[in-house]
Design an enzyme around this catalytic site. Structure first.
Site, mmCIF file in Angstrom:
data_model
loop_
_atom_site.group_PDB
_atom_site.id
_atom_site.type_symbol
_atom_site.label_atom_id
_atom_site.label_comp_id
_atom_site.label_asym_id
_atom_site.label_seq_id
_atom_site.Cartn_x
_atom_site.Cartn_y
_atom_site.Cartn_z
ATOM 1 N N LYS A 17 0.917 -1.377 0.243
ATOM 2 C CA LYS A 17 0.382 -0.172 -0.204
ATOM 3 C C LYS A 17 0.942 1.116 -0.167
ATOM 4 O O LYS A 17 2.021 1.141 0.438
ATOM 5 C CB LYS A 17 -0.222 0.001 1.337
ATOM 6 N N ARG A 22 -9.931 -11.821 1.869
ATOM 7 C CA ARG A 22 -10.520 -12.948 1.570
ATOM 8 C C ARG A 22 -10.128 -14.232 1.346
ATOM 9 O O ARG A 22 -10.681 -14.556 1.646
ATOM 10 C CB ARG A 22 -11.006 -12.233 -0.217
#
Ligand code: BES
Ligand code: ZN
Ligand code: ZN
Length: 491
Positions: free
Chosen positions: A269, A343
């Site tokens: 990020k 996920r």
């Protein structure tokens, strides 16, 4: 701030305190104010000072006390214009604003009327006001060297005792979840999160089981482990069970995303986006908070909580883009982006919850920036594989005062998750519909009715909000509790 609420059957004027708070709604005193002996004097002052009572506007007025005693005050608290009506949300926000206004003036004790200005009853108003007051009083000062602790004892005149008790249990659980989110990530590692869960078990009698990294691998949770393998802080799989006294009316699973920090991994990020990523365990915090309240309320539903706690880091042992992971379900997953880690951890948690026998699963995760783009900071995305369960969660959220909105699990997009190398890939490659793609991915791992709440927006805020300061919001706790133990009548 330390706040103690006292529910009273008596009216505002009957409780001996130096500060009495009464509402002004549509420019007029509400019931509590109408009953005060100084009513004439007060309405005159309102006129002279042109006090309209905009929402949360206050006016402090001295009123005559008996000779020789300390001065007494009435605080007028604005509830807004009449045409808009007062909703329970207004009362909840009023509770928070009220506490701030009282303590700012330096009072340590006060009585407020329970604003019954509108269409709901005493029970609902008591609940909302008490909840707002406790949420509004929340602070996170643990790491300040010299914190100033303010105290307030607040009487709620003409309130419902059971409603205030229930609000206290739920709001305290929300604040507990906020504490977990606000802990810095060097303190709240996966092991520490598991330790907090154990502590919760000791306090409440909830059954808690924790697996370490060895067991996680042995059980075959390869997707979860793949995410965790790059961190010096090893993962934990946390299971918490609440069993009712008799035969449970149903068996529900609550699953929470538990990334104690998300750097993005090798799909790193930008540093700006990383600044809020200690909140990537807010789903887990909401589930823990809900379990805490549920243990106290004792509903007749069995609730099983599952948290796959890990840290998404960069190192020589970290997973890479193009790695293929074998999930607990047996499905293989090609990692196309290491920042779509949530996920992967949730896939194994969902499979496990399903296999353990949950009849339905509600899962909460700070899953996608795309959901924040779609719905903004205040609203969670709701994805359901089963309409009835979806509606049930949506209605619970509405009653609890948490904002969720349905988004579709568009079947036509499912094929975008197919991988050429493995069974699935963790991101589609297309930029659009990111929140939906994440929801579709999760739905690959259970056949049971599933509701996925993407709480990436509302879980954390960098600015103070109407029910608390900047930081973790505890979003989700109220809905999860309301779902299994309805406590609030519908508006
Ligand atoms: N934890 C983030 C999602 C997030 C973003 C939460 C902003 C709170 C605020 C998640 O793990 C993530 O990084 N998702 C990626 C998915 C993408 C790689 C498909 C995202 O949203 O960019
Ligand atoms: Zn990520
Ligand atoms: Zn994440």
């Amino acid at each position: 701030m330390e706040i103690r609420l006292k529910s009273a059957r008596r009216y505002v004027e009957e409780i001996p305190t130096r500060l009495r708070v009464v509402g002004v709604w549509g420019g007029e005193l509400t019931e509590g104010g109408q009953r005060l002996a100084a009513k004439e004097q007060i309405t005159q002052m309102m006129d002279e000072l042109k006090f309209r009572g905009d929402f949360a506007e206050t006016l402090l007025l001295p009123v005559s006390a008996s000779e020789g005693s300390e001065p007494e005050f009435v605080m007028l608290f604005g509830l807004g214009a009449k045409k808009r009506g007062v909703s329970l949300e207004t009362v909840r926000k009023a509770g928070a604003k009220l506490v701030a206004a009282i303590t700012k003036l330096g009072f340590k004790e006060a009585v407020t009327e329970t604003f019954l200005a509108d269409k709901f009853g005493k029970k609902e108003a008591s609940y909302a006001l008490a909840e707002g007051a406790i949420l509004g009083a929340y602070e996170f000062k643990k790491y300040k060297s010299d914190p100033e602790v303010k105290r307030l004892r607040l009487w709620l005149a003409r309130s419902s005792g059971p409603a205030v008790d229930r609000a206290e249990i739920v709001a305290e659980a929300v604040n507990y979840a906020r504490d977990l989110v606000n802990e810095p990530p060097n303190v709240l590692t996966p092991a520490e999160l598991a330790e907090r869960a154990r502590e919760l078990g000791r306090e409440t009698g909830l059954q808690v089981t924790v697996w370490d990294e060895r067991q996680i691998q042995q059980e075959g949770m390869g997707a979860f482990y793949g995410v965790a393998q790059g961190s010096a802080n090893p993962p934990r799989f946390i299971q918490i069970t609440y069993k009712p006294q008799g035969k449970p009316s149903r068996v529900l699973a609550y699953v929470g995303k538990g990334l104690t920090f998300d750097t993005g991994g090798y799909s790193l990020k930008p540093s700006e986006s990383m600044t809020t990523m200690k909140s990537d365990m807010a789903g887990a915090a909401a589930v823990l908070g809900a379990m805490r309240a549920i243990a106290r309320i004792q509903p007749d539903v069995e609730v099983r909580a599952y948290i796959a706690a890990a840290e998404n880091m960069v190192s020589g042992s970290a997973y890479r883009v193009s790695d293929v992971l074998k999930s607990l379900s047996g499905k293989t997953i090609e990692v196309m982006n290491t920042d779509a880690e949530g996920r992967l951890t949730l896939a194994d948690a969902l499979t496990y919850a399903d296999r353990e026998g949950a009849e339905a699963i509600v899962e909460l995760s700070t899953l996608t920036g795309a959901c924040v783009v779609a719905l903004g900071q205040g609203v969670a995305g709701l994805f359901a594989t089963d309409d009835r369960l979806g509606k049930e969660v949506q209605e619970a959220a509405l009653r609890a005062g948490e904002k969720v909105w349905p988004l579709p699990l568009e079947e036509d997009y499912r094929e975008l998750l197919k991988s050429t190398t493995a069974d699935l890939k963790n991101v589609s490659g297309a930029r659009h519909g990111g929140a939906i793609m994440a929801g579709l991915f999760l739905s690959e791992f259970t056949e049971k009715p599933l509701v996925h709440l993407d709480i990436a927006g509302p879980a954390y805020t960098t600015n103070p909000h109407s029910l608390g300061p900047a930081g973790g919001t505890g979003f989700g706790v109220r809905t999860l509790v309301e779902m299994v133990a309805p406590g609030i009548a519908e508006e």
